[in-house]
Design a protein around this motif. Structure first.
Motif, PDB file in Angstrom:
ATOM      1  N   PHE A 220      -1.286 -20.792   6.079  1.00  0.00           N
ATOM      2  CA  PHE A 220      -2.329 -20.431   5.116  1.00  0.00           C
ATOM      3  C   PHE A 220      -3.709 -20.478   5.771  1.00  0.00           C
ATOM      4  N   VAL A 221      -3.953 -21.546   6.529  1.00  0.00           N
ATOM      5  CA  VAL A 221      -5.248 -21.698   7.204  1.00  0.00           C
ATOM      6  C   VAL A 221      -5.490 -20.520   8.139  1.00  0.00           C
ATOM      7  N   LEU A 222      -4.467 -20.153   8.912  1.00  0.00           N
ATOM      8  CA  LEU A 222      -4.638 -19.107   9.914  1.00  0.00           C
ATOM      9  C   LEU A 222      -4.865 -17.736   9.280  1.00  0.00           C
ATOM     10  N   VAL A 223      -4.018 -17.368   8.314  1.00  0.00           N
ATOM     11  CA  VAL A 223      -4.140 -16.037   7.701  1.00  0.00           C
ATOM     12  C   VAL A 223      -5.481 -15.890   6.986  1.00  0.00           C
ATOM     13  N   SER A 224      -5.869 -16.912   6.243  1.00  0.00           N
ATOM     14  CA  SER A 224      -7.135 -16.836   5.513  1.00  0.00           C
ATOM     15  C   SER A 224      -8.307 -16.704   6.480  1.00  0.00           C
ATOM     16  N   ARG A 225      -8.264 -17.419   7.602  1.00  0.00           N
ATOM     17  CA  ARG A 225      -9.382 -17.358   8.534  1.00  0.00           C
ATOM     18  C   ARG A 225      -9.437 -16.025   9.272  1.00  0.00           C
ATOM     19  N   ILE A 226      -8.274 -15.488   9.645  1.00  0.00           N
ATOM     20  CA  ILE A 226      -8.259 -14.174  10.297  1.00  0.00           C
ATOM     21  C   ILE A 226      -8.809 -13.114   9.348  1.00  0.00           C
TER      22      ILE A 226
ATOM     23  N   THR B  23      -7.349  -7.873  18.241  1.00  0.00           N
ATOM     24  CA  THR B  23      -6.746  -6.598  17.863  1.00  0.00           C
ATOM     25  C   THR B  23      -5.745  -6.855  16.750  1.00  0.00           C
ATOM     26  N   VAL B  24      -5.310  -5.781  16.110  1.00  0.00           N
ATOM     27  CA  VAL B  24      -4.312  -5.913  15.050  1.00  0.00           C
ATOM     28  C   VAL B  24      -3.017  -6.477  15.620  1.00  0.00           C
ATOM     29  N   TYR B  25      -2.662  -6.047  16.828  1.00  0.00           N
ATOM     30  CA  TYR B  25      -1.440  -6.557  17.458  1.00  0.00           C
ATOM     31  C   TYR B  25      -1.562  -8.054  17.747  1.00  0.00           C
ATOM     32  N   ARG B  26      -2.735  -8.473  18.204  1.00  0.00           N
ATOM     33  CA  ARG B  26      -2.939  -9.896  18.487  1.00  0.00           C
ATOM     34  C   ARG B  26      -2.866 -10.715  17.194  1.00  0.00           C
ATOM     35  N   ALA B  27      -3.415 -10.142  16.115  1.00  0.00           N
ATOM     36  CA  ALA B  27      -3.353 -10.827  14.823  1.00  0.00           C
ATOM     37  C   ALA B  27      -1.897 -10.992  14.378  1.00  0.00           C
ATOM     38  N   PHE B  28      -1.096  -9.937  14.592  1.00  0.00           N
ATOM     39  CA  PHE B  28       0.332 -10.001  14.227  1.00  0.00           C
ATOM     40  C   PHE B  28       1.041 -11.093  15.012  1.00  0.00           C
ATOM     41  N   PHE B  29       0.866 -11.104  16.327  1.00  0.00           N
ATOM     42  CA  PHE B  29       1.575 -12.068  17.156  1.00  0.00           C
ATOM     43  C   PHE B  29       1.045 -13.488  16.957  1.00  0.00           C
ATOM     44  N   THR B  30      -0.240 -13.627  16.625  1.00  0.00           N
ATOM     45  CA  THR B  30      -0.764 -14.949  16.314  1.00  0.00           C
ATOM     46  C   THR B  30      -0.100 -15.494  15.052  1.00  0.00           C
TER      47      THR B  30
ATOM     48  N   SER C  65     -11.881 -12.945  17.817  1.00  0.00           N
ATOM     49  CA  SER C  65     -10.671 -13.513  17.256  1.00  0.00           C
ATOM     50  C   SER C  65     -10.809 -14.991  17.065  1.00  0.00           C
ATOM     51  N   VAL C  66      -9.779 -15.572  16.443  1.00  0.00           N
ATOM     52  CA  VAL C  66      -9.733 -17.011  16.275  1.00  0.00           C
ATOM     53  C   VAL C  66      -9.551 -17.685  17.614  1.00  0.00           C
ATOM     54  N   ARG C  67      -9.256 -16.931  18.647  1.00  0.00           N
ATOM     55  CA  ARG C  67      -9.074 -17.523  19.962  1.00  0.00           C
ATOM     56  C   ARG C  67     -10.380 -17.587  20.740  1.00  0.00           C
TER      57      ARG C  67
ATOM     58  N   ARG D 269      -9.646  -6.933   6.900  1.00  0.00           N
ATOM     59  CA  ARG D 269      -8.464  -6.916   6.024  1.00  0.00           C
ATOM     60  C   ARG D 269      -7.224  -6.479   6.809  1.00  0.00           C
ATOM     61  N   ALA D 270      -7.374  -5.487   7.690  1.00  0.00           N
ATOM     62  CA  ALA D 270      -6.235  -5.016   8.478  1.00  0.00           C
ATOM     63  C   ALA D 270      -5.686  -6.138   9.366  1.00  0.00           C
ATOM     64  N   HIS D 271      -6.574  -6.924   9.964  1.00  0.00           N
ATOM     65  CA  HIS D 271      -6.140  -8.039  10.802  1.00  0.00           C
ATOM     66  C   HIS D 271      -5.421  -9.098   9.966  1.00  0.00           C
ATOM     67  N   GLY D 272      -5.964  -9.370   8.783  1.00  0.00           N
ATOM     68  CA  GLY D 272      -5.317 -10.339   7.898  1.00  0.00           C
ATOM     69  C   GLY D 272      -3.932  -9.878   7.481  1.00  0.00           C
ATOM     70  N   LEU D 273      -3.799  -8.592   7.160  1.00  0.00           N
ATOM     71  CA  LEU D 273      -2.489  -8.058   6.771  1.00  0.00           C
ATOM     72  C   LEU D 273      -1.514  -8.082   7.945  1.00  0.00           C
ATOM     73  N   ALA D 274      -2.021  -7.846   9.152  1.00  0.00           N
ATOM     74  CA  ALA D 274      -1.151  -7.901  10.334  1.00  0.00           C
ATOM     75  C   ALA D 274      -0.633  -9.316  10.550  1.00  0.00           C
ATOM     76  N   SER D 275      -1.492 -10.308  10.364  1.00  0.00           N
ATOM     77  CA  SER D 275      -1.042 -11.692  10.523  1.00  0.00           C
ATOM     78  C   SER D 275      -0.046 -12.061   9.423  1.00  0.00           C
ATOM     79  N   ALA D 276      -0.241 -11.513   8.213  1.00  0.00           N
ATOM     80  CA  ALA D 276       0.710 -11.744   7.123  1.00  0.00           C
ATOM     81  C   ALA D 276       2.077 -11.159   7.469  1.00  0.00           C
ATOM     82  N   LEU D 277       2.065  -9.984   8.092  1.00  0.00           N
ATOM     83  CA  LEU D 277       3.324  -9.374   8.534  1.00  0.00           C
ATOM     84  C   LEU D 277       4.003 -10.255   9.581  1.00  0.00           C
ATOM     85  N   GLY D 278       3.196 -10.827  10.489  1.00  0.00           N
ATOM     86  CA  GLY D 278       3.755 -11.740  11.483  1.00  0.00           C
ATOM     87  C   GLY D 278       4.420 -12.946  10.829  1.00  0.00           C
ATOM     88  N   MET D 279       3.796 -13.471   9.782  1.00  0.00           N
ATOM     89  CA  MET D 279       4.395 -14.585   9.050  1.00  0.00           C
ATOM     90  C   MET D 279       5.733 -14.177   8.440  1.00  0.00           C
TER      91      MET D 279
END
Length: 213
Positions: free
Chosen positions: A25-31, A112-119, A104-106, A37-47
């Motif tokens: 939750f912390v990670l997705v909300s912060r991204i 990138t969207v791909y980095r958000a997904f893999f994170t 990024s959070v890093r 929004r696209a980065h947040g959705l990509a991280s949600a897909l990763g989850m």
């Protein structure tokens, strides 16, 4: 209990688990706040993909095998805790930097969207307790010889639960008002997010050593 009722009960239990506050939750909300929004959705897909992997392992019985080799389970907990602490460090390190949707959070690396997904994926997989939680629910609810379609439906359903919930989180935190608030309070919100992430990582490591002792 018929197969459909079993599936519904599993989905309900997993939904409650997904909504419980944690590093995901912390990670997705912060991204979603700090990038887009696209980065947040990509991280949600990763989850969601991470949840699918854990559910598949539990269905195949590999989680039970992991529990038999306690040293391997403890190693996963220590590695996962270390990853969360590393993420906490990177978040706190960039807390004083101005908001930039290209960061990024890093820290200074481009998000990138791909980095958000893999994170998102790695963060989900960094907590082996999720797999054990899945296995515990399955052991309590699944019959000894479940319907074959149920074994395929469970991982897909849990992907939809995880990805669906974190999509809601990403949409909520990527709104204009939330991002405007974040831009004003970025430093303190980042320190808070990093502290929570670090605490959860330390908790995983301490639990691993206490169990070993």
């Amino acid at each position: 209990m018929d197969a459909l009722a079993i599936l519904v009960s599993i989905i309900a239990a997993m939904a409650i688990g997904a909504m419980s506050p944690g590093p995901s939750f912390v990670l997705v909300s912060r991204i979603a706040l700090s990038s887009s929004r696209a980065h947040g959705l990509a991280s949600a897909l990763g989850m969601g993909v991470g949840g699918f992997i854990f559910a598949s392992l539990a269905v195949l019985g590999l989680t039970a095998l992991l529990m038999q080799f306690e040293w391997l389970y403890l190693a996963f907990k220590i590695i996962g805790g270390g990853y969360l602490i590393y993420m906490a460090y990177r978040i706190c390190r960039g807390a004083s930097a101005p908001l930039d949707t290209g960061k990024s959070v890093r820290g200074s690396k481009e998000m990138t969207v791909y980095r958000a997904f893999f994170t998102g994926l790695i963060t989900q997989l960094s907590n082996p307790k999720t797999s054990i939680f899945y296995a515990s629910i399955f052991a309590a609810v699944l019959p000894a010889d479940p319907a074959k379609w149920l074994l395929f439906a469970i991982p897909v359903s849990l992907f939809l639960v995880e990805a669906g919930w974190y999509t809601i989180v990403a949409l909520a935190f990527s709104g204009f008002r939330m991002r405007a608030l974040y831009s004003r309070l970025k430093k303190w919100l980042d320190y808070s997010a990093g502290t929570v992430m670090g605490f959860l990582g330390i908790k995983l490591i301490v639990e691993a050593f206490n169990r070993k002792i």
